[in-house]
Design a protein around this motif. Structure first.
Motif, PDB file in Angstrom:
ATOM      1  N   SER A 142       6.365  -7.481   8.410  1.00 23.09           N
ATOM      2  CA  SER A 142       5.749  -6.304   7.784  1.00 23.09           C
ATOM      3  C   SER A 142       6.641  -5.081   7.964  1.00 23.09           C
ATOM      4  N   TYR A 143       6.416  -4.095   7.122  1.00 19.78           N
ATOM      5  CA  TYR A 143       7.102  -2.805   7.263  1.00 19.78           C
ATOM      6  C   TYR A 143       6.167  -1.716   6.753  1.00 19.78           C
ATOM      7  N   GLU A 144       6.386  -0.507   7.224  1.00 17.68           N
ATOM      8  CA  GLU A 144       5.646   0.642   6.720  1.00 17.68           C
ATOM      9  C   GLU A 144       6.466   1.900   6.939  1.00 17.68           C
ATOM     10  N   ILE A 145       6.558   2.715   5.897  1.00 18.22           N
ATOM     11  CA  ILE A 145       7.158   4.047   5.997  1.00 18.22           C
ATOM     12  C   ILE A 145       6.055   5.034   5.660  1.00 18.22           C
ATOM     13  N   GLN A 146       5.574   5.731   6.654  1.00 22.61           N
ATOM     14  CA  GLN A 146       4.413   6.582   6.467  1.00 22.61           C
ATOM     15  C   GLN A 146       4.804   7.952   5.915  1.00 22.61           C
ATOM     16  N   ARG A 158      -4.217   6.333   3.893  1.00 20.50           N
ATOM     17  CA  ARG A 158      -3.425   5.184   3.471  1.00 20.50           C
ATOM     18  C   ARG A 158      -4.298   4.342   2.531  1.00 20.50           C
ATOM     19  N   PHE A 159      -3.713   3.855   1.453  1.00 16.24           N
ATOM     20  CA  PHE A 159      -4.430   3.012   0.500  1.00 16.24           C
ATOM     21  C   PHE A 159      -3.724   1.654   0.450  1.00 16.24           C
ATOM     22  N   ILE A 160      -4.486   0.595   0.734  1.00 19.62           N
ATOM     23  CA  ILE A 160      -3.867  -0.707   0.980  1.00 19.62           C
ATOM     24  C   ILE A 160      -4.613  -1.800   0.217  1.00 19.62           C
ATOM     25  N   TYR A 161      -3.862  -2.666  -0.439  1.00 16.54           N
ATOM     26  CA  TYR A 161      -4.415  -3.860  -1.088  1.00 16.54           C
ATOM     27  C   TYR A 161      -3.984  -5.082  -0.276  1.00 16.54           C
ATOM     28  N   THR A 162      -4.968  -5.924   0.065  1.00 17.70           N
ATOM     29  CA  THR A 162      -4.697  -7.132   0.844  1.00 17.70           C
ATOM     30  C   THR A 162      -5.203  -8.355   0.085  1.00 17.70           C
ATOM     31  N   LEU A 163      -4.381  -9.390   0.043  1.00 13.09           N
ATOM     32  CA  LEU A 163      -4.763 -10.654  -0.566  1.00 13.09           C
ATOM     33  C   LEU A 163      -4.651 -11.748   0.485  1.00 13.09           C
ATOM     34  N   ALA A 164      -5.786 -12.386   0.791  1.00 13.17           N
ATOM     35  CA  ALA A 164      -5.800 -13.527   1.715  1.00 13.17           C
ATOM     36  C   ALA A 164      -6.038 -14.800   0.910  1.00 13.17           C
ATOM     37  N   GLY A 188       0.791  -1.220   0.000  1.00 17.31           N
ATOM     38  CA  GLY A 188       0.000   0.000   0.000  1.00 17.31           C
ATOM     39  C   GLY A 188       0.823   1.269   0.000  1.00 17.31           C
ATOM     40  N   TYR A 189       0.090   2.385  -0.037  1.00 15.36           N
ATOM     41  CA  TYR A 189       0.653   3.728  -0.036  1.00 15.36           C
ATOM     42  C   TYR A 189       0.548   4.288   1.389  1.00 15.36           C
ATOM     43  N   HIS A 190       1.560   4.858   1.916  1.00 11.68           N
ATOM     44  CA  HIS A 190       2.706   5.512   1.316  1.00 11.68           C
ATOM     45  C   HIS A 190       3.742   4.470   0.916  1.00 11.68           C
ATOM     46  N   ARG A 191       4.267   3.714   1.837  1.00  4.29           N
ATOM     47  CA  ARG A 191       5.097   2.561   1.532  1.00  4.29           C
ATOM     48  C   ARG A 191       4.814   1.507   2.588  1.00  4.29           C
ATOM     49  N   LEU A 192       4.098   0.464   2.184  1.00  3.70           N
ATOM     50  CA  LEU A 192       3.681  -0.575   3.130  1.00  3.70           C
ATOM     51  C   LEU A 192       3.784  -1.930   2.459  1.00  3.70           C
ATOM     52  N   GLY A 193       4.237  -2.903   3.218  1.00  2.23           N
ATOM     53  CA  GLY A 193       4.277  -4.267   2.725  1.00  2.23           C
ATOM     54  C   GLY A 193       4.238  -5.241   3.884  1.00  2.23           C
ATOM     55  N   SER A 194       3.523  -6.336   3.707  1.00  2.63           N
ATOM     56  CA  SER A 194       3.488  -7.362   4.742  1.00  2.63           C
ATOM     57  C   SER A 194       3.224  -8.708   4.101  1.00  2.63           C
ATOM     58  N   ALA A 195       3.700  -9.749   4.764  1.00  7.45           N
ATOM     59  CA  ALA A 195       3.488 -11.115   4.305  1.00  7.45           C
ATOM     60  C   ALA A 195       3.459 -12.019   5.524  1.00  7.45           C
TER      61      ALA A 195
END
Length: 736
Positions: free
Chosen positions: A284-288, A727-733, A257-264
């Motif tokens: 996971s990480y996020e830089i807001q 924040r705009f986030i896409y999640t895939l389960a 997602g935005y700004h910079r986000l990633g998780s697994a």
């Protein structure tokens, strides 16, 4: 000598319950019936087995089973059932059992069915929310999926009577019923699978030690709970229940997602005969997005102030939950790192530098039915914590702290008669190896020991409670005695009366007491910013509440009113002459409130929730706390399905409060909203399920300000908790 005796006692406690193995033998013909706990119907043609025996059977068309087992098996324990979860086993006599089961996957159940599911947080025996002797709220996996919660904190923020704050040092500081925390959330006990976890320096735990992908539900008990759980269950208890799937179940969750986000993250479940294991790993990480701290522009610390701030977060965790026969093993290992505002806040005192928490919780649980009337529960847990963070601009000096807890518990439940049972228990705990040091990082030298004359804190307690249950009345009375090596003796009690008008309507009258012993930081800290106080008294709480619970078909409602009196509340006080601050006991704080919780399911395609709470203080002394707490809080969500698609929104609104009391500037009412769109996709003949979700978090770009009530530093009226905006986030389960 005292510590050696204490450790010897814990070792003996461990040896006691590890050595509890049933070696007796009897020949038996085991009969019984399998019943669906949700609708009361019998369950035919389901495989049933006796643990450790290799003997299996199948229920007939009437749900009945009959197994002839050898003389060597005296104590009967049943294997896990495929696609079903054991909720309760009733022994009609020593050879006849009624086994109540529910589907393992609760996602498709109606509200009426869901609230028959029994919770563990409010008593030593599982009860539904209608019959439990406490006020309990549940955030389940269905809500988690519908509103795409990304953290435990987001899940808890939806609970009526709960809120999540932020301080200069810590994220996600949970509060309950308006009683403000200091820097650390040490007035609410957090448990994982009924195992308490907190670190001994501050008395809190990190809510980010678990990933939402691994959580089945969160049970929240509101109000004093020291009779059940001891010192830290002061204002409430949060019990996190992990997912328990079928053999071979794999769940994967990915997000970006935005700004910079990633998780697994992923988890897998193994079940075979008497053995089951759940394993998970997440990162996971996020830089807001950077934002301006408007309230801190003029707050100079040695000529420096934090104006623009960018928050970075990294986390990882690894978890194991394994069961073999009567034993359960739990491991939670985590690391959580976030940039913080600095000690003052200022760049000179570490703002923008990472603060890193590391911890491990290891526990072994033993559950054994000694006979048809007596059940034994025994736990042994080790809880380790470490934190380090920079205390200056270039990171050449740092603060490092660590500590651990070891605790042993034994509980016995004895069924005196069909309607009366007795619980007794013993807890032994040691909070030890507390360290808090200032370090020269470049030269690897300790500059100062910040816990002055610190010692281990030993605590031993015993409790008993008597529970009477009939078709109409559910009465419980309990009592706990605690001896703390620094705080001395404490006595807490609780009395609950539940009147069951019907299976789906109940009225509860609850009186509860609790206490919280001072932490190592509050007792021993010796630092230029704040000092501890060896003369602190334990915090004490007394609460009375009246609650009504209704749940039928499409609607679930819980509403209650409460009165609470908090004595000796420990707060950080800064004298007019300036730092150092000191921890001290405040006068009595009295408050009252009303909580309304509703969940509505019009159809399987449309459902929602609405929570409202009102709270206020009584008297001038109470104003010191409640002037910073919103009198009115609204929380709501709505979810609508369109075939395989769904859309949902959830919002959160609070009324105005006073900011820094020195400045006497109010903070206006605030509102925040999230929106979600999703699509469920089934592949490979229904063996693979994908759930796509796009979320816009904080659509309103709200700052969600909280008062600066802790330090009360000049020119800092409030602090932004969501100042970084949308924040705009896409999640895939993925489930397969």
């Amino acid at each position: 000598m005292k510590n050696q005796s204490f450790k010897l006692f814990i070792a003996l406690l461990f040896a006691f319950f590890i050595g509890l193995l049933d070696v007796s033998s009897q020949n038996r013909n085991i009969t019984g019936k399998l019943i669906n706990a949700i609708d009361g119907k019998i369950i035919p043609e389901l495989k049933i087995g006796i643990k450790g025996s290799g003997f299996n059977g199948i229920s007939n068309n009437f749900g009945e089973f009959n197994m002839n087992i050898p003389d060597s098996i005296q104590k009967i324990e049943f294997n896990e059932f495929p696609d079903m979860e054991i909720l309760e086993i009733k022994a009609v006599d020593e050879n006849t059992y009624q086994i109540y089961l529910s589907p393992s996957d609760l996602i498709e159940l109606s509200f009426e069915d869901l609230f028959k599911i029994k919770v563990n947080v409010s008593s030593t025996k599982s009860e539904s929310v209608f019959h439990t002797p406490s006020s309990v709220s549940i955030v389940d996996r269905e809500m988690l999926n519908q509103y795409n919660f990304l953290s435990v904190a987001e899940m808890l923020r939806t609970v009526v009577g709960f809120d999540i704050y932020q301080t200069n040092l810590d994220d996600n500081v949970a509060t309950a019923r308006g009683i403000l925390q200091n820097y650390y959330a040490n007035k609410i006990l957090v448990m994982i699978e009924n195992i308490p976890t907190y670190q001994p320096i501050y008395g809190n735990t990190n809510l980010d030690r678990l990933d939402v992908n691994d959580i089945e539900r969160i049970e929240v008990l509101k109000g004093p709970a020291s009779v059940l759980y001891g010192s830290n269950a002061f204002l409430g208890v949060v019990n996190i229940i992990l997912r328990k799937g079928k053999d071979g179940d794999v769940n994967v969750r990915l997000a970006t997602g935005y700004h910079r986000l990633g998780s697994a993250g992923a988890n897998v479940t193994f079940n075979k005969n008497d053995f089951s294991m759940f394993i998970s790993g997440n990162s996971s990480y996020e830089i807001q997005k950077p934002y301006e701290l408007t309230g801190k522009r003029q707050d100079l610390y040695q000529g420096d102030s934090v104006i623009n701030f960018q928050r970075e977060v990294k986390s990882s965790n690894f978890n194991v939950l394994s069961t073999y026969k009567s034993f359960t093993f739990l491991l939670n290992n985590y690391e959580y790192q976030h940039t913080f505002f600095g000690i003052n806040p200022s760049f000179l005192s570490g703002a923008g530098k990472p603060m890193t928490d590391r911890g491990s919780l290891l526990a072994i649980k033993y559950r054994k039915a000694l006979n048809e009337k007596t059940n034994l529960l025994a736990d042994l847990a080790f809880d380790y914590f470490k934190r380090d963070y920079a205390s200056n601009q270039d990171g050449s000096t740092a603060l490092m702290l660590s500590g651990n807890r070891i605790v042993g518990t034994i509980k016995l439940n004895y069924q005196i008669s069909q309607s009366l049972d007795l619980d007794v228990g013993l807890d032994v705990e040691q909070r030890m190896n507390g360290k808090h040091v200032s370090v020269d990082v470049l030269h690897d030298q300790i500059l100062k020991q910040n816990l002055k004359n610190a010692g281990d804190i030993n605590e031993i307690s015993s409790f008993a409670q008597l529970h009477y249950k009939s078709r109409i009345f559910n009465l419980l009375g309990g009592f706990r005695y605690t001896n703390n090596s620094f705080s001395g003796d404490n006595y807490s009690g609780r009395i609950s009366t539940v009147v069951n008008f019907s299976e789906y309507n109940s009225l509860k009258l609850i009186f509860g007491q609790s206490f919280r012993a001072p932490t190592m930081l509050e007792l021993f800290f010796d630092h230029p910013t704040v000092v501890g106080n060896l003369n602190l008294k334990p915090e004490q709480a007394n609460s009375v509440e009246l609650a009504y619970v209704h749940g039928k078909k499409k609607l679930y409602i819980q509403m209650l009113g409460y009165y609470q009196n908090i004595e000796h509340l420990i707060q950080r006080y800064t004298p007019p002459t300036g730092p150092p601050s000191m921890y001290q006991n405040l006068h009595s704080i009295k408050g009252y409130g009303f909580e309304f919780e509703a969940k509505y399911q019009l159809t399987k395609e449309l459902n929602g929730f609405f929570n409202y709470n009102f709270m206020d203080g009584l008297g001038e002394d109470s104003k010191l706390n409640y002037q910073h707490v919103p009198k009115h809080t609204f929380k709501a969500g709505l979810n609508k399905s369109f075939g395989n698609f769904f859309a949902s929104v959830n919002g959160y609104a609070v009324s105005s409060v006073l900011g820094n009391p020195k400045l006497n500037i109010p903070i206006d009412g605030q509102f925040m909203m999230d929106g979600h769109l999703g699509f469920n996709q089934t592949l490979r003949g229904k063996k693979l399920t994908l759930r796509h979700t796009i979320s816009a978090k904080n659509v309103t770009a709200s700052q969600m300000l909280i008062p600066e009530y802790i330090r009360q530093t000049d020119n800092i009226n409030s602090q932004e908790t969501t100042g970084f905006g949308r924040r705009f986030i896409y999640t895939l389960a993925i489930l397969f």
